[in-house]
Design a protein around this motif. Structure first.
Motif, mmCIF file in Angstrom:
data_model
loop_
_atom_site.group_PDB
_atom_site.id
_atom_site.type_symbol
_atom_site.label_atom_id
_atom_site.label_comp_id
_atom_site.label_asym_id
_atom_site.label_seq_id
_atom_site.Cartn_x
_atom_site.Cartn_y
_atom_site.Cartn_z
ATOM 1 N N SER A 155 0.836 -1.189 0.000
ATOM 2 C CA SER A 155 0.000 0.000 0.000
ATOM 3 C C SER A 155 0.877 1.247 0.000
ATOM 4 C CB SER A 155 -0.901 0.020 1.242
ATOM 5 O OG SER A 155 -1.703 -1.138 1.303
ATOM 6 N N GLU A 156 0.398 2.285 -0.681
ATOM 7 C CA GLU A 156 1.160 3.523 -0.724
ATOM 8 C C GLU A 156 1.346 4.101 0.671
ATOM 9 O OE1 GLU A 156 0.860 7.986 -2.716
ATOM 10 O OE2 GLU A 156 -0.308 6.326 -3.541
ATOM 11 N N ILE A 157 0.301 4.047 1.488
ATOM 12 C CA ILE A 157 0.389 4.466 2.880
ATOM 13 C C ILE A 157 0.515 3.201 3.725
ATOM 14 C CG2 ILE A 157 -0.793 5.629 4.777
ATOM 15 C CD1 ILE A 157 -2.229 7.345 2.729
ATOM 16 N N GLN A 158 1.634 3.060 4.419
ATOM 17 C CA GLN A 158 1.895 1.850 5.184
ATOM 18 C C GLN A 158 1.267 1.937 6.573
ATOM 19 O OE1 GLN A 158 3.658 -1.169 4.234
ATOM 20 N NE2 GLN A 158 2.982 -0.242 2.307
ATOM 21 N N GLU A 159 0.001 1.563 6.648
ATOM 22 C CA GLU A 159 -0.718 1.483 7.908
ATOM 23 C C GLU A 159 -1.369 0.105 7.987
ATOM 24 O OE1 GLU A 159 -3.552 4.631 7.799
ATOM 25 O OE2 GLU A 159 -2.079 6.212 8.097
ATOM 26 N N ASN A 160 -1.752 -0.280 9.174
ATOM 27 C CA ASN A 160 -2.446 -1.556 9.337
ATOM 28 C C ASN A 160 -3.893 -1.437 8.894
ATOM 29 O OD1 ASN A 160 -0.197 -2.842 10.491
ATOM 30 N ND2 ASN A 160 -0.717 -2.096 12.530
ATOM 31 N N TYR A 161 -4.365 -2.461 8.187
ATOM 32 C CA TYR A 161 -5.768 -2.493 7.792
ATOM 33 C C TYR A 161 -6.624 -2.887 8.997
ATOM 34 C CZ TYR A 161 -4.456 -2.118 2.901
ATOM 35 O OH TYR A 161 -3.966 -1.670 1.702
ATOM 36 N N ALA A 162 -7.785 -2.261 9.104
ATOM 37 C CA ALA A 162 -8.685 -2.536 10.216
ATOM 38 C C ALA A 162 -10.096 -2.769 9.688
ATOM 39 C CB ALA A 162 -8.684 -1.355 11.197
ATOM 40 N N PRO A 163 -10.620 -3.994 9.890
ATOM 41 C CA PRO A 163 -9.959 -5.201 10.389
ATOM 42 C C PRO A 163 -8.855 -5.675 9.431
ATOM 43 C CG PRO A 163 -12.349 -5.435 10.451
ATOM 44 C CD PRO A 163 -12.066 -4.225 9.620
ATOM 45 N N PRO A 164 -7.980 -6.544 9.903
ATOM 46 C CA PRO A 164 -6.865 -6.997 9.058
ATOM 47 C C PRO A 164 -7.342 -7.703 7.795
ATOM 48 C CG PRO A 164 -6.534 -7.619 11.357
ATOM 49 C CD PRO A 164 -7.951 -7.139 11.248
ATOM 50 N N VAL A 165 -6.561 -7.551 6.726
ATOM 51 C CA VAL A 165 -6.763 -8.325 5.501
ATOM 52 C C VAL A 165 -5.758 -9.463 5.545
ATOM 53 C CG1 VAL A 165 -6.747 -8.289 2.986
ATOM 54 C CG2 VAL A 165 -7.498 -6.274 4.254
ATOM 55 N N PHE A 166 -6.233 -10.687 5.465
ATOM 56 C CA PHE A 166 -5.376 -11.840 5.731
ATOM 57 C C PHE A 166 -4.695 -12.408 4.490
ATOM 58 C CE2 PHE A 166 -8.363 -11.758 9.311
ATOM 59 C CZ PHE A 166 -7.446 -11.691 10.356
ATOM 60 N N GLN A 167 -4.835 -11.726 3.354
ATOM 61 C CA GLN A 167 -4.139 -12.138 2.142
ATOM 62 C C GLN A 167 -3.323 -10.956 1.629
ATOM 63 O OE1 GLN A 167 -8.192 -13.738 0.641
ATOM 64 N NE2 GLN A 167 -6.688 -14.750 -0.659
ATOM 65 N N HIS A 168 -2.121 -11.231 1.176
ATOM 66 C CA HIS A 168 -1.286 -10.164 0.632
ATOM 67 C C HIS A 168 -1.840 -9.645 -0.691
ATOM 68 C CE1 HIS A 168 1.391 -10.758 3.833
ATOM 69 N NE2 HIS A 168 2.152 -11.711 3.312
ATOM 70 N N GLN A 169 -2.433 -10.544 -1.480
ATOM 71 C CA GLN A 169 -3.015 -10.161 -2.764
ATOM 72 C C GLN A 169 -4.337 -10.881 -2.977
ATOM 73 O OE1 GLN A 169 -0.397 -10.785 -6.100
ATOM 74 N NE2 GLN A 169 0.736 -8.890 -5.736
ATOM 75 N N ILE A 170 -5.235 -10.211 -3.672
ATOM 76 C CA ILE A 170 -6.509 -10.797 -4.073
ATOM 77 C C ILE A 170 -6.707 -10.500 -5.551
ATOM 78 C CG2 ILE A 170 -9.020 -10.675 -3.839
ATOM 79 C CD1 ILE A 170 -8.575 -9.881 -0.913
ATOM 80 N N GLU A 171 -7.039 -11.510 -6.319
ATOM 81 C CA GLU A 171 -7.275 -11.328 -7.753
ATOM 82 C C GLU A 171 -8.748 -11.534 -8.058
ATOM 83 O OE1 GLU A 171 -5.550 -12.821 -12.115
ATOM 84 O OE2 GLU A 171 -4.680 -13.569 -10.237
#
Length: 221
Positions: free
Chosen positions: A158-174
């Motif tokens: 991500s351009e802005i390096q912050e934690n997703y809330a709630p977390p996203v448990f996959q690095h990539q989704i297609e």
């Protein structure tokens, strides 16, 4: 893969003396936060029937908010002036806070982040525009890579390096573009129904808010 976009409004009522839960985040301590939101909603004038999209969260699906609670939300959102409660024109510029939950095969995968709102439907729609590569649904937002047939959401870079809330448990989704397009069209139908409800309440309650549906959904008058 079944793809859905769930339109939600964020409803918070922190302006009271009800103590917040001492532990978080809400998705790990959902009972405590659920009780807190119920108390603060009631204190703010919402009904006991106002139920969050997921336990403990402050997101509410637009189709599940009653007309009574929607009216309360409209009144809470705007500052009314004069005896006839006519709004100042300069106040009419902000959509409801919230956004769109990306749901994949029945699983809530990616939630709206900080500073997101219903107007972000344009961001989701623009992912189907060939020469549009930006995507912002609050911060942080994933980097999106387009191929001929798919959209790749890169949550790790991500351009802005912050934690997703709630977390996203996959690095990539297609996502398949055709299936995603269907999801966008479906959520637009839900928004149209919501738009009609806003117009109805504006007329029936004599709120006198010009272009209420465009403002509260898209942020344009």
């Amino acid at each position: 893969m079944a793809i859905e976009l769930i339109p939600v409004i964020e409803i918070t009522n922190y302006e009271n003396k009800i103590p917040m839960p001492t532990e978080g985040p809400y998705w790990e301590f959902s009972d405590d936060w659920e009780s807190y939101h119920i108390q603060t909603n009631l204190e703010a004038g919402f009904s006991k029937d106002l139920k969050p999209y997921s336990k403990g969260s402050s997101f509410y699906r637009i189709s599940e908010i009653s007309d009574l609670d929607l009216l309360q939300l409209i009144q809470k959102t705007f500052i009314f002036e004069n005896e006839d409660e006519t709004l100042k024109k300069e106040d009419l510029n902000s959509p409801f806070n919230g956004g769109y939950i990306l749901k994949l095969d029945g699983n809530n995968t990616y939630f709206p982040q900080c500073c997101s709102d219903l107007g972000d439907i344009e961001e989701w729609n623009n992912l189907l525009v060939e020469n549009e590569f930006s995507f912002y649904m609050g911060h942080p937002s994933p980097r999106v890579i387009k191929t001929e047939n798919s959209l790749i959401f890169d949550f790790l870079n991500s351009e802005i390096q912050e934690n997703y809330a709630p977390p996203v448990f996959q690095h990539q989704i297609e996502l398949d573009k055709i299936e995603f397009s269907h999801a966008v069209q479906n959520v637009k139908k839900e928004l149209k129904t919501f738009s009609d409800r806003l117009v109805y309440l504006n007329q029936s309650e004599h709120l006198n808010i010009p272009n209420i549906e465009n403002i509260l959904i898209y942020g344009v008058s």
